[in-house]
Design a protein around this motif. Sequence first.
Motif, PDB file in Angstrom:
ATOM      1  N   ASN A 109       0.838  -1.201   0.000  1.00 53.51           N
ATOM      2  CA  ASN A 109       0.000   0.000   0.000  1.00 53.51           C
ATOM      3  C   ASN A 109       0.870   1.246   0.000  1.00 53.51           C
ATOM      4  N   GLU A 110       0.508   2.229  -0.815  1.00 54.57           N
ATOM      5  CA  GLU A 110       1.271   3.469  -0.917  1.00 54.57           C
ATOM      6  C   GLU A 110       0.740   4.522   0.053  1.00 54.57           C
ATOM      7  N   TYR A 111       1.671   5.223   0.691  1.00 51.21           N
ATOM      8  CA  TYR A 111       1.392   6.356   1.566  1.00 51.21           C
ATOM      9  C   TYR A 111       2.443   7.419   1.266  1.00 51.21           C
ATOM     10  N   ALA A 112       2.250   8.615   1.796  1.00 54.61           N
ATOM     11  CA  ALA A 112       3.262   9.662   1.705  1.00 54.61           C
ATOM     12  C   ALA A 112       3.478  10.230   3.101  1.00 54.61           C
ATOM     13  N   VAL A 113       4.640  10.819   3.297  1.00 55.35           N
ATOM     14  CA  VAL A 113       4.951  11.524   4.538  1.00 55.35           C
ATOM     15  C   VAL A 113       5.481  12.891   4.141  1.00 55.35           C
ATOM     16  N   TRP A 114       4.949  13.947   4.772  1.00 56.11           N
ATOM     17  CA  TRP A 114       5.387  15.297   4.443  1.00 56.11           C
ATOM     18  C   TRP A 114       5.840  16.029   5.696  1.00 56.11           C
ATOM     19  N   SER A 115       6.596  17.093   5.469  1.00 55.31           N
ATOM     20  CA  SER A 115       7.029  17.979   6.548  1.00 55.31           C
ATOM     21  C   SER A 115       7.123  19.392   6.032  1.00 55.31           C
ATOM     22  N   ASP A 116       6.809  20.339   6.895  1.00 55.53           N
ATOM     23  CA  ASP A 116       6.978  21.749   6.558  1.00 55.53           C
ATOM     24  C   ASP A 116       8.251  22.300   7.184  1.00 55.53           C
TER      25      ASP A 116
END
Length: 119
Positions: A109-116
């Motif tokens: 399963n694909e997910y993403a992780v982001w940060s500002d």
Amino acid sequence: MNYHEKISYVEFPSKDLKVTEQFFSTVFGWSFESYGPDYIAIHNAGLDGGFFKSNQSCSSENGSTLVVLYSHALEETQSKIEAAGGKIIQPTFSFPGGRRFHFADPNGNEYAVWSDIEI
């Protein structure tokens, strides 16, 4: 608390529920509650949800919704994902407002992780 006409629950497919539980508890600290051999509910994930037994997996390439998690330490989160058996499928890239990468859990399963937070 449930809000009228707002998203309150998300469900994901899982080829192996035990692998799913191990991966997400190790990497993100989620906890789980079993509802038999074909379903586990997620707790402490930011949104209520669960995983159901399925031979399918989610990916944005196939038109699936992409779930994006937040991290205040993007590189540290990526290292934890890789150490727990996840695969980086799109390296970190910048976009207006931050940076993110995409990964597949051990079930695909694909997910993403982001940060500002910039490094």
